[in-house]
Write a protein that holds these residues in place. Sequence first.
Motif, mmCIF file in Angstrom:
data_model
loop_
_atom_site.group_PDB
_atom_site.id
_atom_site.type_symbol
_atom_site.label_atom_id
_atom_site.label_comp_id
_atom_site.label_asym_id
_atom_site.label_seq_id
_atom_site.Cartn_x
_atom_site.Cartn_y
_atom_site.Cartn_z
ATOM 1 N N LEU A 1 -1.580 6.100 -6.280
ATOM 2 C CA LEU A 1 -2.690 6.380 -5.364
ATOM 3 C C LEU A 1 -3.287 7.756 -5.652
ATOM 4 O O LEU A 1 -4.514 7.920 -5.677
ATOM 5 N N GLU A 2 -2.430 8.753 -5.883
ATOM 6 C CA GLU A 2 -2.933 10.087 -6.218
ATOM 7 C C GLU A 2 -3.768 10.041 -7.490
ATOM 8 O O GLU A 2 -4.826 10.668 -7.582
ATOM 9 N N THR B 1 -3.765 15.581 -0.949
ATOM 10 C CA THR B 1 -2.509 15.473 -0.231
ATOM 11 C C THR B 1 -1.874 16.843 -0.102
ATOM 12 O O THR B 1 -2.103 17.728 -0.928
ATOM 13 N N LEU C 1 -7.488 7.395 4.453
ATOM 14 C CA LEU C 1 -7.122 7.500 3.041
ATOM 15 C C LEU C 1 -7.672 8.808 2.495
ATOM 16 O O LEU C 1 -8.880 8.967 2.328
ATOM 17 N N THR D 1 0.830 -1.205 0.000
ATOM 18 C CA THR D 1 0.000 0.000 0.000
ATOM 19 C C THR D 1 0.862 1.251 0.000
ATOM 20 O O THR D 1 0.540 2.244 -0.669
ATOM 21 N N ALA E 1 -0.710 4.426 6.112
ATOM 22 C CA ALA E 1 -1.079 5.837 6.006
ATOM 23 C C ALA E 1 -0.126 6.734 6.788
ATOM 24 O O ALA E 1 -0.053 7.937 6.535
ATOM 25 N N ARG F 1 1.333 4.631 -2.675
ATOM 26 C CA ARG F 1 1.418 6.064 -2.390
ATOM 27 C C ARG F 1 2.650 6.689 -3.035
ATOM 28 O O ARG F 1 2.573 7.722 -3.694
ATOM 29 N N THR F 2 3.816 6.068 -2.818
ATOM 30 C CA THR F 2 5.065 6.685 -3.259
ATOM 31 C C THR F 2 5.224 6.673 -4.776
ATOM 32 O O THR F 2 5.944 7.510 -5.324
#
Length: 507
Positions: free
Chosen positions: A344-345, A506, A502, A335, A415, A339-340
């Motif tokens: 996810l964005e 961001t 979530l 997960t 998260a 993100r990295t």
Amino acid sequence: MRSLDFTVPSGSITGLLGPSGCGKTTLMRAVAGTQDKVTGTLDVLGHPAGDPALRPRIGYVTQAPSVYTDLTVRQNLDYFAAVLHPGRAHRDARRAAVTRAIGDVDLTSHADALAGALSGGQRSRVSLAVALLGTPELLVLDEPTVGLDPVLRRDLWNLFHRLAAERGTALLISSHVMDEAERCHRLLLMRDGQILAEDTPDALRHRTGTGTVEEAFLHLVDEHLADETAPSGPSPHPAPHPGGLPMTATAPPATGSAPARPLTPSRTTATAARVLRQLTHDPRTIALLVIVPVLLITLLRYVFDGAAGTFDAIGASLLGIFPLITMFLVTSIATLRERTSGTLERLLALPLGKGDLIAGYALAFGAVAVLQSALATAVSVWLLGLDVVGSPWLLLLVALLDALLGTALGLFVSAFAASEFQAVQFMPAVIFPQLLLCGLFTPREAMHPVLEAISNVLPMSYAVDGMNQVLHHPEITGDFVRDIAVVAGSALLVLCLGAITLRRRTP
């Protein structure tokens, strides 16, 4: 950023140009609805930026290629197409959209190659192809030509012009390369969070009496600096809005689109299928999930070979603990990688409910947990001779619930981690206290009263109790039902907390 007011017309390319650090990416993320802490007003396609109705209508390409490197080009696009157009009724339309998008970026010959095996420029084109899947009305492209060779840059700009001319798409493209300004229909020249000018390239050159857009930009910067250092006179920029900084961005009128539901079964299953496909390209993770618990159980069996009854006393408990730990590690890292990598964005800028993403991960790793727990239980009972009074199927049930709890904890913890190393560091804080207080090493009733009270609220304690109930009782007891209910309820609660943490936007 200060009082920005600009227009992105349909069927044209608007270039957002300025030096690195001037606020281009922040502005584009605000338009796409992924930038947090944006004050003031920002209207896109007739809706406030970030409105759920905008997600199917905007194509957003981040600065770095936000695709899954462990999937092929076609598998990447298949998944994102399933998010945009879920359900069996749209299957043929999805296939056509995927084929068209791959052709648009000239990657037909690489459709079945892993994205991670492609060059940086090719991965950028895969990322662009994802944005083209839904025939978006507005394309927001953050420096899409950075690092590309001149031929590929030319081909991409030709594609951008075709999209504007043939499909009526509005394109907002950022760049810090001034020679790309000549390829745009309109320009927004930006510096220090402010738009210095908005006009066509010809009009900007004429207005400043210069020969190139770069010279026009430098001329406007000099004018801006002169205005700022002037001893008196009104500011050339409007005063900030009392509630923030008003900004507007308009494009074609809204056609109406229903917002995404929190949970859509077809999007959930598409996410689960995508995660499982990623696992098939990663044999080391499969080995960690399926083989390592069996090897550890086997090792313990022979470590205690000379101590009669010791393996029977702790073996059942370890059948639940090992899956919990391995699923926690793998899920938190997977997960966090989402993100990295920027995927996810991108996903949260699409009509994908947060529940779809969380439930999809839980479903995928739950399927793996079934295989893991079944194999470990079968080896322990029928090959290693674990003496169990109750049904081995009940052992499997508790082991499966423990694995789901580990998955939920991994999703939640990810998260709060900024790197894979930090995710691993959470294990001492999240897993080890439960391991020490679950009653595996010392009976809970023999602990200090404070430690016993803490143990009574930790889900792993009930997992161990449930295993012990199966170990010593031939029938299903009331305590066993209580234990599995606590473990299952804890997993569900942590999954809900994971969905809450979530964030679509961001910092």
